[in-house]
Design a protein around this motif. Structure first.
Motif, mmCIF file in Angstrom:
data_model
loop_
_atom_site.group_PDB
_atom_site.id
_atom_site.type_symbol
_atom_site.label_atom_id
_atom_site.label_comp_id
_atom_site.label_asym_id
_atom_site.label_seq_id
_atom_site.Cartn_x
_atom_site.Cartn_y
_atom_site.Cartn_z
ATOM 1 N N ASN A 152 17.113 2.047 -7.241
ATOM 2 C CA ASN A 152 18.020 1.244 -6.428
ATOM 3 C C ASN A 152 18.382 1.958 -5.126
ATOM 4 O OD1 ASN A 152 19.307 -1.257 -6.412
ATOM 5 N ND2 ASN A 152 20.093 -0.914 -8.477
ATOM 6 N N ALA B 137 11.275 -4.135 -5.063
ATOM 7 C CA ALA B 137 12.550 -4.254 -5.791
ATOM 8 C C ALA B 137 12.403 -5.221 -6.967
ATOM 9 C CB ALA B 137 13.646 -4.724 -4.854
ATOM 10 N N LEU C 112 13.324 -3.410 -10.291
ATOM 11 C CA LEU C 112 14.728 -3.601 -10.665
ATOM 12 C C LEU C 112 14.921 -4.904 -11.441
ATOM 13 C CD1 LEU C 112 16.220 -2.731 -7.169
ATOM 14 C CD2 LEU C 112 15.844 -1.156 -9.061
ATOM 15 N N ALA D 120 19.642 -7.209 -9.306
ATOM 16 C CA ALA D 120 19.588 -6.108 -8.343
ATOM 17 C C ALA D 120 18.631 -6.436 -7.201
ATOM 18 C CB ALA D 120 19.155 -4.827 -9.061
ATOM 19 N N GLN E 165 19.525 -6.494 -3.282
ATOM 20 C CA GLN E 165 18.783 -5.753 -2.257
ATOM 21 C C GLN E 165 18.369 -6.698 -1.122
ATOM 22 O OE1 GLN E 165 18.443 -2.626 -1.896
ATOM 23 N NE2 GLN E 165 18.519 -1.619 -3.913
#
Lengths: 128, 437
Positions: free
Chosen positions: B77, B112, B116, B120, B124
């Motif tokens: 992250n 991402a 993730l 999340a 982002q």
């Protein structure tokens, strides 16, 4: 001529061994269980004992062998143990034997045993 | 451990390593692109700010490399957020909203989405949008300087509201759509992976049940067969009385077939037992003595065929940790094969080397060899090479499968090199320390 006790729960194998040994003029007595074997050994005092390792339990033969070796009158009687080679490896030889590895038998014979091998092993241990 | 059996921690670390290696490529890309813009396209760029950002990227990439090793944590992250900030700064110093590299934000959205959770990944995306809007706003309002891409196709658009509006709309929608699509695909892949892992576990369990069944059945067959063999051998050998020629002949045939069946059943019991055993008992033993004993086992057969077994065991080879009975049997088995498939007068040799941590055992023969297309199948259960079946009718097809299991259990490796008609070389590597595989 010797008195030989076969302790094995397989009646057919016992019968085949009986014929082989009797052909060499030995006197064969047999027992179908460990307990019967111990009783016959004590009552009849054989010159040699052939003992199957797997009977009521997977290592009943060892239990019987230990009992035989504890008996003052029987401890000098040679015990030949019938076993499958790989069965032998899984057994715990240290059980009850204090701190050292204790093999309570004179020899291991791998099953099935050829008649000529049976004869030669038996003669070998009877001569000792 | 299988792919499916990987721990969460392991896969996070693995994926973070991937991110770090991608970043090295990105750093090289930034340097090359900036150089090309300056030198080839003659676009003047602020060199010091751009190189400073490259420097920051290098520093934190090194820090994350170090942290992954030390803390076994990926910080995915944080890595992505830092990248987004760097990318926004790079874009700001190289034309802001006029720079088409703006759309490189999409790559981080995909990364991402893979690394993730969906939530999340959307956060982002929102962070990327916020950075973008902040950059556009400060350049529009003049709060910070706009670095114009002089001599580029699009220039001085940072104050054009229509242009800003259209690009912003496309940019923001692209990022969210990219995250939506990528997370949907990732979700499906994760579900697929989980169901494959479950199916794999189920198959392993079924295989274990099958092996237990095979073991029980073969064990029972072996008991009966043992009794049959004892009785038949006794009669066939004439111990129970004289036989006439026909009786002796037929009983001999029965005896031979019983013996063959016994060999097969024993091999089947053995391989099944090794497969089922959680652990086999290891102990230190002399490999040198074991090999000598294995040679003794096949020596008579070899001599009868006029084959001499040459052995050369390096002096350093001695104690190793493992299951002696299994290792002896494996080596004896390979030597027996070498003798079996080498014609009279041929050569069989065994040599053993020691490289410190491992021993290498090689058995060479000048026998019939293995047909090229069959080498890969040779260690499979019940497989026998076509020329082997032709040369020697009897054989269980289990010997090498057992050897493979035994060697694998010792954390070693077994393989064969061969040329049909010219002979074979079987090689075994065994770790001396004996790690149970």
């Amino acid at each position: 001529m010797a008195k030989i006790l076969i302790i094995d729960d397989d009646a057919d194998i016992t019968e085949a061994m009986r014929v082989v040994l009797e052909s060499k003029s030995h006197w064969v007595i047999s027992a179908k269980s460990g307990e019967e074997g111990l009783a016959k050994a004590r009552a009849q005092r054989p010159d040699l004992i052939i003992l199957d390792v797997m009977m009521e339990t997977t290592d009943k033969g060892f239990e019987v062998a230990r009992e035989l070796k504890k008996d003052d009158l029987l401890k000098s009687v040679p015990v030949l143990m019938l076993t499958a080679l790989k069965d032998k490896m899984g057994l715990d030889f240290k059980k009850e034997a204090g701190d050292s590895v204790w093999l309570p038998v004179e020899a291991y014979l791998e099953k099935p045993l050829k008649p000529e091998d049976l004869i030669s092993k038996v003669e070998h241990f009877l001569r000792r | 451990m299988t792919r499916a059996g990987k721990t969460v921690e392991e896969s996070i670390v693995e994926r973070s390593r991937w991110l770090i290696s991608l970043r090295w490529i990105a750093i090289a890309g930034v340097i090359l692109t900036a150089a090309a813009a300056n030198l080839v396209f003659k676009i003047p760029l602020p060199v010091i700010p751009l190189l400073s950002i490259v420097g920051i990227l290098i520093v934190y990439n090194l820090i994350f490399t170090f942290l992954i090793v030390r803390l076994r944590d990926g910080f995915a992250n944080l890595q992505i957020s830092l990248d987004l900030a760097c990318l926004a700064t790079l874009v700001h110093f190289s034309g802001g909203i006029e720079n088409p590299f703006l759309f490189y934000f999409i790559f981080h959205m995909i990364i991402a989405s893979i690394l993730l959770s969906r939530r999340a990944a959307f956060l982002q995306a929102t962070f990327a949008v916020a950075l973008f809007l902040a950059m556009v706003t400060i350049e529009y309002t003049g709060a910070m300087r706009h670095y114009c891409l002089v001599s580029f196709i699009i220039k001085d658009q940072h104050s054009n509201l229509l242009y800003i509006g259209v690009v912003s709309f496309v940019f923001v929608s692209t990022l969210y759509i990219a995250v939506y699509m990528a997370t949907s695909i990732t979700k499906r892949l994760r579900e697929r992976e989980a169901s494959l892992a479950q199916a794999n576990a189920l198959l392993n369990e079924k295989d274990r049940i099958k092996s237990e069944y095979v073991l029980r059945v073969t064990h029972d067959i072996k008991e009966h067969l043992s009794a049959i063999q004892s009785c038949v051998e006794t009669v066939a050998g004439g111990i129970a009385g004289e036989l006439n020629e026909k009786q002796a002949n037929l009983l001999q045939r029965a005896d031979d077939r019983t013996a063959k069946l016994m060999v097969f059943v024993k091999a089947l019991v053995e391989i099944t037992r090794i497969k089922l055993a959680q652990e086999i008992e290891f102990d230190y033993f002399s490999l040198k003595d074991t090999i000598e004993s294995a040679i003794n086992f096949v020596d008579t057969k070899a001599r009868n065929k006029g084959i001499i077994i040459n052995s050369s065991i390096a002096p350093a080879v001695d104690m190793i940790n493992g299951a002696q009975v299994y290792i002896e049997e494996t080596i004896a088995n390979i030597l027996a094969n070498a003798v079996k498939y080498t014609s009279a007068g041929g050569r069989v040799s065994i040599d053993v080397e020691d490289d410190g941590g491992n021993v290498l055992i090689r058995v060479r023969d000048t026998g019939i060899g293995i047909p090229k297309g069959e080498i890969g199948k040779l260690f499979e259960e019940f497989y026998r090479a076509t020329n082997a079946r032709f040369t020697e009718k009897s054989g269980t097809g289990l010997g090498l499968a057992i050897a493979k299991q035994v060697v694998a259990r010792h954390g070693g490796k077994i393989w064969v090199e061969s040329e049909e008609g010219a002979g074979s070389t079987f090689s075994i590597i065994l770790p001396k320390g004996g790690v149970q595989g």
